[in-house]
Design an enzyme around this catalytic site. Structure first.
Site, PDB file in Angstrom:
ATOM      1  N   ARG A  27       0.834  -1.187   0.000  1.00 46.21           N
ATOM      2  CA  ARG A  27       0.000   0.000   0.000  1.00 46.21           C
ATOM      3  C   ARG A  27       0.876   1.247   0.000  1.00 46.21           C
ATOM      4  O   ARG A  27       1.913   1.307   0.662  1.00 46.21           O
ATOM      5  CB  ARG A  27      -0.912   0.049   1.240  1.00 46.21           C
ATOM      6  CG  ARG A  27      -2.218  -0.742   1.108  1.00 46.21           C
ATOM      7  CD  ARG A  27      -3.177  -0.073   0.139  1.00 46.21           C
ATOM      8  NE  ARG A  27      -4.454  -0.769   0.055  1.00 46.21           N
ATOM      9  CZ  ARG A  27      -4.746  -1.726  -0.817  1.00 46.21           C
ATOM     10  NH1 ARG A  27      -3.810  -2.153  -1.657  1.00 46.21           N
ATOM     11  NH2 ARG A  27      -5.942  -2.271  -0.847  1.00 46.21           N
ATOM     12  N   HIS A  84       0.097  -0.140  -9.949  1.00 45.18           N
ATOM     13  CA  HIS A  84      -0.751  -0.938  -9.062  1.00 45.18           C
ATOM     14  C   HIS A  84      -1.366  -2.130  -9.805  1.00 45.18           C
ATOM     15  O   HIS A  84      -2.588  -2.346  -9.786  1.00 45.18           O
ATOM     16  CB  HIS A  84      -1.859  -0.083  -8.441  1.00 45.18           C
ATOM     17  CG  HIS A  84      -2.367  -0.641  -7.140  1.00 45.18           C
ATOM     18  ND1 HIS A  84      -2.737   0.145  -6.076  1.00 45.18           N
ATOM     19  CD2 HIS A  84      -2.580  -1.928  -6.735  1.00 45.18           C
ATOM     20  CE1 HIS A  84      -3.155  -0.624  -5.072  1.00 45.18           C
ATOM     21  NE2 HIS A  84      -3.073  -1.887  -5.462  1.00 45.18           N
ATOM     22  N   GLU A  87      -3.575   7.532  -5.848  1.00 39.64           N
ATOM     23  CA  GLU A  87      -3.594   6.770  -7.099  1.00 39.64           C
ATOM     24  C   GLU A  87      -4.742   7.239  -7.992  1.00 39.64           C
ATOM     25  O   GLU A  87      -5.896   7.201  -7.560  1.00 39.64           O
ATOM     26  CB  GLU A  87      -3.707   5.271  -6.801  1.00 39.64           C
ATOM     27  CG  GLU A  87      -2.480   4.750  -6.085  1.00 39.64           C
ATOM     28  CD  GLU A  87      -2.562   3.286  -5.685  1.00 39.64           C
ATOM     29  OE1 GLU A  87      -1.514   2.711  -5.358  1.00 39.64           O
ATOM     30  OE2 GLU A  87      -3.680   2.737  -5.690  1.00 39.64           O
TER      31      GLU A  87
END
Length: 318
Positions: free
Chosen positions: A233, A284, A262
């Site tokens: 994370r 990601h 993000e």
């Protein structure tokens, strides 16, 4: 009849079909949802399906009909679980679905950095190989993983998968104890892991205890040849401190698949770090193998079906 509202359908992949629920229901899909649309779209929902959307106490207080928040991910730091529990709203997440894929992604980053894959590829693309006059060129350092020490922060499903792959490479493995906690038979004191690891992998969840867990003070303790890998994370590693550590050569390199925000802003410290030769940033995607996404969707439906049948699964309490 239950009303199920999915606020981030695109995050699951449009090519993946959602298996039907057996219980009577109405299912509404929204590709994406802006913050100002959340309350309107969930006002008559019994079940909300979310991924990264923030559901805080203020928002939840406006949704008296809501009974379940089904998070289509493992991380749930975007949900005020404590407030939801007080309001009688259950929260469930996806568990142990992508450990293998994320671990493989982590080792892709490690190998690319340790063997300077990107720099060598760039040289080949400029015809440097033809110009060097030798059967090979060794302009950049290449290091084997065998015998190196891998420190792992987080001993859950992901950490265990990373350790198994590390064993296959012949690496020395040490799991870090929580910061401030003593070492025990299975874990090494946190500062010791920082100081002795050749490669440090972050595989813990983001919460109040782990936010900015690795910042300037921690980088100063790491070996100058160390790599830092984070596919867990954003927010666990302070991004400005990371940029400083890379530019000041406190560590040798970094591989990241996550960001504090993000997508990250173009001028964010992490995006600046990604322009450096010793940093690799991916968007990601470590979790997103086809097999992992199929497992996620199946488990999401099982979580919702279990709740409707009176047998809740993967319920989170704080």
């Amino acid at each position: 009849m239950a009303t199920v509202v999915c606020l981030e359908r695109d995050s699951l992949g449009a090519q993946f079909q959602l298996p039907p629920l057996s219980a009577p229901h109405e299912w509404r899909n929204y590709p994406t949802t802006l913050p100002e649309q959340i309350v309107v779209r969930l006002r008559d929902a019994d079940i909300a399906v979310v991924n990264k959307i923030i559901l805080n106490e203020k928002i939840l207080a406006q949704l008296p009909k809501l009974k379940l928040i089904a998070v289509s991910a493992t991380g749930f730091n975007n949900i005020d679980v404590s407030a939801a529990n007080r309001m009688g709203i259950q929260v469930c997440n996806i568990q142990n679905y992508a450990g293998i894929g994320v671990a493989e992604h982590i080792f892709m980053l490690i190998l690319a950095l340790r063997r300077n894959l990107i720099k060598y590829r760039q040289k080949v693309q400029t015809n440097y190989w033809q110009q060097c006059g030798q059967f090979c060129f060794t302009d950049f350092p290449i290091d084997n993983l065998h015998g190196q020490t891998l420190g792992i922060i987080g001993a859950g499903d992901l950490g265990q998968h990373v350790a198994k792959l590390a064993q296959a490479f012949g690496m020395k493995i040490q799991f870090a104890a929580r910061e401030g906690q003593p070492a025990d038979g299975h874990k090494v004191e946190f500062q010791n892991v920082l100081q002795t690891s050749d490669i440090l992998v972050v595989s813990c969840p983001l919460n109040e205890q782990t936010r900015n867990l690795i910042a300037r003070e921690q980088f100063a303790q790491m070996k100058s040849n160390a790599l830092l890998i984070n596919a867990a994370r954003g927010g666990i590693v302070n991004e400005q401190a990371l940029l400083d550590a890379l530019t000041e050569q406190q560590i040798a390199g970094a591989g990241f698949d996550v960001s504090d925000n993000e997508p990250p802003k173009e001028d964010s410290p992490l995006m600046q770090a990604a322009q450096l030769d010793n940093c690799i940033l991916t968007p990601h995607i470590a979790w997103a193998a086809t097999e992992s996404r199929e497992t996620l969707i199946a488990q999401l439906i099982e979580n919702i079906q279990g709740f409707l049948d009176g047998h809740p699964r993967h319920i989170i309490t704080i």
